[in-house]
Design an enzyme around this catalytic site. Structure first.
Site, PDB file in Angstrom:
ATOM      1  N   ASP A   1       0.811  -1.217   0.000  1.00 38.71           N
ATOM      2  CA  ASP A   1       0.000   0.000   0.000  1.00 38.71           C
ATOM      3  C   ASP A   1       0.847   1.271   0.000  1.00 38.71           C
ATOM      4  OD1 ASP A   1       0.959  -0.353   2.575  1.00 38.71           O
ATOM      5  OD2 ASP A   1      -0.990  -0.627   3.492  1.00 38.71           O
TER       6      ASP A   1
ATOM      7  N   ASN B   1      -7.534  -2.199  14.491  1.00 41.89           N
ATOM      8  CA  ASN B   1      -8.931  -2.531  14.150  1.00 41.89           C
ATOM      9  C   ASN B   1      -9.020  -3.765  13.248  1.00 41.89           C
ATOM     10  OD1 ASN B   1      -8.016  -1.586  11.714  1.00 41.89           O
ATOM     11  ND2 ASN B   1      -9.370   0.188  11.601  1.00 41.89           N
TER      12      ASN B   1
ATOM     13  N   HIS C   1      -7.306  -4.267  10.434  1.00 42.36           N
ATOM     14  CA  HIS C   1      -7.075  -4.074   9.000  1.00 42.36           C
ATOM     15  C   HIS C   1      -5.782  -4.740   8.550  1.00 42.36           C
ATOM     16  CE1 HIS C   1      -4.940   0.021   9.744  1.00 42.36           C
ATOM     17  NE2 HIS C   1      -4.030  -0.791   9.269  1.00 42.36           N
TER      18      HIS C   1
ATOM     19  N   GLU D   1      -9.720  -1.601   5.283  1.00 45.18           N
ATOM     20  CA  GLU D   1     -10.301  -1.168   6.549  1.00 45.18           C
ATOM     21  C   GLU D   1     -11.624  -1.903   6.813  1.00 45.18           C
ATOM     22  OE1 GLU D   1      -8.703   0.574   8.567  1.00 45.18           O
ATOM     23  OE2 GLU D   1      -7.868   2.432   7.764  1.00 45.18           O
TER      24      GLU D   1
HETATM   25  C1  GLP Z   1      -0.589   0.714   8.514  1.00 43.76           C
HETATM   26  C2  GLP Z   1      -0.256  -0.210   7.338  1.00 43.76           C
HETATM   27  C3  GLP Z   1      -0.469  -1.659   7.675  1.00 43.76           C
HETATM   28  C4  GLP Z   1       0.191  -1.969   9.014  1.00 43.76           C
HETATM   29  C5  GLP Z   1      -0.433  -1.120  10.093  1.00 43.76           C
HETATM   30  C6  GLP Z   1       0.146  -1.395  11.482  1.00 43.76           C
HETATM   31  O1  GLP Z   1      -1.931   1.000   8.614  1.00 43.76           O
HETATM   32  N1  GLP Z   1      -1.016   0.097   6.164  1.00 43.76           N
HETATM   33  O2  GLP Z   1       0.071  -2.461   6.636  1.00 43.76           O
HETATM   34  O3  GLP Z   1       0.050  -3.329   9.309  1.00 43.76           O
HETATM   35  O4  GLP Z   1      -0.174   0.234   9.770  1.00 43.76           O
HETATM   36  O5  GLP Z   1       1.264  -0.599  11.707  1.00 43.76           O
HETATM   37  P1  GLP Z   1       2.296  -0.812  12.890  1.00 43.76           P
HETATM   38  O6  GLP Z   1       3.114  -1.991  12.501  1.00 43.76           O
HETATM   39  O7  GLP Z   1       3.103   0.455  12.936  1.00 43.76           O
HETATM   40  O8  GLP Z   1       1.497  -1.045  14.114  1.00 43.76           O
END
Ligand code: GLP
Length: 248
Positions: free
Chosen positions: A69, A137, A139, A144
């Site tokens: 993404d 959440n 995702h 989402e």
């Molecule tokens: C973002 C990314 C996800 C990731 C999530 C969690 O939203 N798009 O791919 O898994 O953050 O991030 P973190 O690893 O910093 O908790």
């Protein structure tokens, strides 16, 4: 529901070394390995380990990577873009061929075309292993929670929880992107193997629900229950709600 592997480690470092070793095995045993990569704070120690493996002699010159993404409106030179993140933490330190690095372009003039272009990339290079983090959440990528999950690459508004969680990385809240371009659920599920990494208490509930909750679009990661080859790699905190038999 398929069997889902859960591997729990005492520390983030050990968990990251485990995932890095699985990836090293794939890239050293495949002629043209394709890695699906994720951003966020969770995979940073994994990328450090991979850079270390490279320093010890592991080549990445035959590897193709596809990222999940990107924020809409942030270019490769923006320090908060995922493109920038990937170069800072991994690509600048290994011998990967830049032509084999694929990240959605958040600055594309026509985002519909960019989504279709990215789908063609995913179809041309079937992913051997997809690395995933998980949002609080539930995702995955930027798929989402909602009434519908989208199969292919698409532009999505970011959920309020996601904006809150990500605000810490941005200088001011007004600079926060409101939309992202993300690989869809069907593309994620088309990977031959999936490794979901989660660390810390704040992920424990999402981890529990995604493994044991009913499959629902309201917790996008529950869809992983339908995939044949999923491994969850957790630290103790992220595994705290799991039955002990599962998490050992
Ligand atoms: C973002 C990314 C996800 C990731 C999530 C969690 O939203 N798009 O791919 O898994 O953050 O991030 P973190 O690893 O910093 O908790």
């Amino acid at each position: 529901m398929h069997f889902m592997r859960v591997r729990q480690f005492a520390t983030v470092e050990l968990a990251s070394l485990y995932v890095a070793s699985l990836i090293e095995f794939i890239i050293s045993s495949h002629e043209h390995p394709v890695l699906g990569l994720a951003t966020g704070s969770t995979p940073i120690p994994l990328y450090e380990r991979l850079v270390n493996f490279h320093r010890q002699g592991q080549t990445f010159d035959h590897v193709t990577t596809i990222n999940l993404d990107e924020y809409v409106g942030l270019g490769a030179n923006h320090p908060n873009s995922y493109n920038y993140f990937m170069h800072k933490h991994l690509f600048n330190h290994i011998d990967i061929n830049p032509a084999q690095v694929h990240i959605p372009n958040g600055m594309a003039p026509n985002m519909d075309e960019e989504c279709r272009r990215f789908d063609r990339v995913i179809e041309s290079f079937p992913i051997d292993v997809q690395i995933l983090g998980i949002g609080r959440n539930g995702h995955i990528g930027f798929n989402e929670p909602g009434q519908l999950l989208t199969a292919k690459t698409h532009v999505t508004p970011l959920a309020p929880e996601t904006l809150n969680a990500n605000a810490r990385f941005f200088k001011s809240r007004t600079k926060l992107p409101t939309h992202a371009i993300t690989m869809g659920i069907k593309s994620i599920l088309s990977a031959k193997a999936i490794i979901l990494i989660a660390f810390g208490d704040e992920k424990a509930e999402a981890v529990y629900r995604s493994l044991f909750g009913p499959i629902t679009t309201e917790v996008p990661a529950t869809i992983l229950q339908t995939h044949k080859n999923v491994t969850y790699v957790l630290d103790k905190q992220a595994a705290k709600y799991l039955p002990s038999a599962v998490s050992l």
